[in-house]
Scaffold this motif. Sequence first.
Motif, PDB file in Angstrom:
ATOM      1  N   ILE A  80       0.844  -1.195   0.000  1.00 49.96           N
ATOM      2  CA  ILE A  80       0.000   0.000   0.000  1.00 49.96           C
ATOM      3  C   ILE A  80       0.879   1.244   0.000  1.00 49.96           C
ATOM      4  O   ILE A  80       1.893   1.313   0.700  1.00 49.96           O
ATOM      5  CB  ILE A  80      -0.922   0.016   1.232  1.00 49.96           C
ATOM      6  CG1 ILE A  80      -1.871  -1.193   1.191  1.00 49.96           C
ATOM      7  CG2 ILE A  80      -1.717   1.321   1.322  1.00 49.96           C
ATOM      8  CD1 ILE A  80      -2.712  -1.354   2.435  1.00 49.96           C
ATOM      9  N   SER A  81       0.474   2.227  -0.792  1.00 50.94           N
ATOM     10  CA  SER A  81       1.191   3.495  -0.828  1.00 50.94           C
ATOM     11  C   SER A  81       0.204   4.637  -1.026  1.00 50.94           C
ATOM     12  O   SER A  81      -0.896   4.440  -1.549  1.00 50.94           O
ATOM     13  CB  SER A  81       2.231   3.515  -1.961  1.00 50.94           C
ATOM     14  OG  SER A  81       1.587   3.446  -3.229  1.00 50.94           O
ATOM     15  N   ASN A  93       3.923   1.107   3.007  1.00 51.82           N
ATOM     16  CA  ASN A  93       3.959   0.155   4.108  1.00 51.82           C
ATOM     17  C   ASN A  93       5.088  -0.865   3.924  1.00 51.82           C
ATOM     18  O   ASN A  93       5.823  -0.848   2.932  1.00 51.82           O
ATOM     19  CB  ASN A  93       2.602  -0.534   4.295  1.00 51.82           C
ATOM     20  CG  ASN A  93       2.284  -1.500   3.171  1.00 51.82           C
ATOM     21  OD1 ASN A  93       2.919  -1.498   2.123  1.00 51.82           O
ATOM     22  ND2 ASN A  93       1.285  -2.341   3.380  1.00 51.82           N
ATOM     23  N   GLN A  94       5.210  -1.779   4.892  1.00 53.37           N
ATOM     24  CA  GLN A  94       6.313  -2.732   4.875  1.00 53.37           C
ATOM     25  C   GLN A  94       6.251  -3.655   3.665  1.00 53.37           C
ATOM     26  O   GLN A  94       7.287  -3.993   3.080  1.00 53.37           O
ATOM     27  CB  GLN A  94       6.291  -3.557   6.163  1.00 53.37           C
ATOM     28  CG  GLN A  94       6.558  -2.723   7.411  1.00 53.37           C
ATOM     29  CD  GLN A  94       6.402  -3.524   8.691  1.00 53.37           C
ATOM     30  OE1 GLN A  94       6.241  -4.737   8.661  1.00 53.37           O
ATOM     31  NE2 GLN A  94       6.444  -2.839   9.825  1.00 53.37           N
ATOM     32  N   GLN A  95       5.029  -4.072   3.287  1.00 50.00           N
ATOM     33  CA  GLN A  95       4.900  -4.961   2.134  1.00 50.00           C
ATOM     34  C   GLN A  95       5.317  -4.247   0.853  1.00 50.00           C
ATOM     35  O   GLN A  95       5.896  -4.865  -0.051  1.00 50.00           O
ATOM     36  CB  GLN A  95       3.461  -5.477   2.024  1.00 50.00           C
ATOM     37  CG  GLN A  95       3.240  -6.520   0.941  1.00 50.00           C
ATOM     38  CD  GLN A  95       4.034  -7.799   1.178  1.00 50.00           C
ATOM     39  OE1 GLN A  95       4.370  -8.125   2.311  1.00 50.00           O
ATOM     40  NE2 GLN A  95       4.337  -8.520   0.118  1.00 50.00           N
ATOM     41  N   VAL A 156      -2.726  -4.090  -9.671  1.00 53.85           N
ATOM     42  CA  VAL A 156      -2.681  -2.788  -9.000  1.00 53.85           C
ATOM     43  C   VAL A 156      -4.060  -2.139  -9.017  1.00 53.85           C
ATOM     44  O   VAL A 156      -4.716  -2.106 -10.065  1.00 53.85           O
ATOM     45  CB  VAL A 156      -1.660  -1.853  -9.676  1.00 53.85           C
ATOM     46  CG1 VAL A 156      -1.576  -0.525  -8.924  1.00 53.85           C
ATOM     47  CG2 VAL A 156      -0.293  -2.511  -9.741  1.00 53.85           C
ATOM     48  N   ILE A 157      -4.490  -1.655  -7.861  1.00 56.69           N
ATOM     49  CA  ILE A 157      -5.727  -0.882  -7.752  1.00 56.69           C
ATOM     50  C   ILE A 157      -5.353   0.506  -7.254  1.00 56.69           C
ATOM     51  O   ILE A 157      -4.776   0.651  -6.178  1.00 56.69           O
ATOM     52  CB  ILE A 157      -6.723  -1.531  -6.777  1.00 56.69           C
ATOM     53  CG1 ILE A 157      -7.077  -2.944  -7.228  1.00 56.69           C
ATOM     54  CG2 ILE A 157      -7.994  -0.674  -6.663  1.00 56.69           C
ATOM     55  CD1 ILE A 157      -7.925  -3.717  -6.239  1.00 56.69           C
ATOM     56  N   GLY A 172      -4.117   6.833  -3.770  1.00 53.99           N
ATOM     57  CA  GLY A 172      -3.674   5.660  -3.039  1.00 53.99           C
ATOM     58  C   GLY A 172      -3.504   4.490  -3.985  1.00 53.99           C
ATOM     59  O   GLY A 172      -4.076   4.455  -5.080  1.00 53.99           O
ATOM     60  N   SER A 173      -2.717   3.512  -3.554  1.00 51.90           N
ATOM     61  CA  SER A 173      -2.460   2.358  -4.403  1.00 51.90           C
ATOM     62  C   SER A 173      -2.371   1.101  -3.545  1.00 51.90           C
ATOM     63  O   SER A 173      -1.733   1.103  -2.495  1.00 51.90           O
ATOM     64  CB  SER A 173      -1.154   2.552  -5.181  1.00 51.90           C
ATOM     65  OG  SER A 173      -0.850   1.412  -5.962  1.00 51.90           O
ATOM     66  N   ALA A 174      -3.054   0.035  -3.998  1.00 53.75           N
ATOM     67  CA  ALA A 174      -2.965  -1.287  -3.362  1.00 53.75           C
ATOM     68  C   ALA A 174      -2.447  -2.253  -4.418  1.00 53.75           C
ATOM     69  O   ALA A 174      -3.042  -2.386  -5.494  1.00 53.75           O
ATOM     70  CB  ALA A 174      -4.317  -1.732  -2.837  1.00 53.75           C
ATOM     71  N   CYS A 175      -1.342  -2.906  -4.113  1.00 57.06           N
ATOM     72  CA  CYS A 175      -0.639  -3.713  -5.108  1.00 57.06           C
ATOM     73  C   CYS A 175      -0.472  -5.140  -4.579  1.00 57.06           C
ATOM     74  O   CYS A 175       0.038  -5.342  -3.476  1.00 57.06           O
ATOM     75  CB  CYS A 175       0.718  -3.076  -5.391  1.00 57.06           C
ATOM     76  SG  CYS A 175       1.691  -3.928  -6.615  1.00 57.06           S
ATOM     77  N   ILE A 176      -0.936  -6.124  -5.370  1.00 58.97           N
ATOM     78  CA  ILE A 176      -0.866  -7.525  -4.968  1.00 58.97           C
ATOM     79  C   ILE A 176       0.026  -8.284  -5.942  1.00 58.97           C
ATOM     80  O   ILE A 176      -0.174  -8.226  -7.155  1.00 58.97           O
ATOM     81  CB  ILE A 176      -2.266  -8.165  -4.947  1.00 58.97           C
ATOM     82  CG1 ILE A 176      -3.190  -7.381  -4.001  1.00 58.97           C
ATOM     83  CG2 ILE A 176      -2.197  -9.625  -4.514  1.00 58.97           C
ATOM     84  CD1 ILE A 176      -4.629  -7.840  -4.050  1.00 58.97           C
TER      85      ILE A 176
END
Length: 298
Positions: A80-81, A93-95, A156-157, A172-176
Amino acid sequence: GHREVIRTGSGIDSEFEINYSDGSVHHLFVSKFPLHDEDGKLTGVASIATDITERRQAELELWNKEQLFRAVIANSPTAISLKGMDGRFILVNQQWEKQHDLSSANALGKTWYDLLPEEQAVQFDKNDKRVMKTKTPVQFEVELTPPSGSPRTDTVIKFPILDPQGNIAGVGSACIDITERRRAEEALEQSEERFRDFAEASSDWMWETDSDHRFTYISGKIFEITGIRVEKVIGRTREELDTDGNWEVLNRTLGQRKPFRDFEYTLVNEAGTPRVIRISGKPRFDDNKEFLGYRGTG
């Protein structure tokens, strides 16, 4: 407090926590300041007290929410960023650090152009601007090669961050990381392709039926061997075709959900020629042991 005001001649502010007679705890903000007569001589000290209990409770509630938010972000398995309107990172974040092989110290305050090859940075920046313009999330897949050198595929979302007035304030960004899933999908596709190749190259044909014993799949090799078209077979049982065989024996085996081998029957093809067919099959079950049908060769 009074002595300090008298000694310095200046006002002071302080907060106190006091217990009321009803057992409740209140927070007071107290301002103390000197009083002077017309000649400027100090004559006393005045105090003004304000009950700020509700404000303190609101601040504590906000602090608790921020701590919860930070705990969730820090321990999330998703990278997450958050970025400001200038495209510079304000939180990772750490991930995120793990996936991008970068520390927060090396990322915060920088843009994608500082961290990625230009081609990849342009793609990310393009999606950021799209989110800023439309205020709606976007989702896409991207292949990245972090400094460690191991290529990776991510889903990526990106989503808008709005201020209290509803104006865009950042992205914001959520990356899996879906690299392993993508590899598994590719391996499955290759396995299915091998199966199809073997089925077409085999001297036999392969078939599959549902729980009602109607054909759901049969390889194209059947036409070459028997002269029967696949479309004539799909959706029908063997008994519904122009066949002759000891179906009582086979149906008893099918009813018991047991495998069978080398069952023979006669089938008349579209040219009117009888063909002797020999088939073998085994039952199929799902994870809950529900019967799905049979699969076999002929």
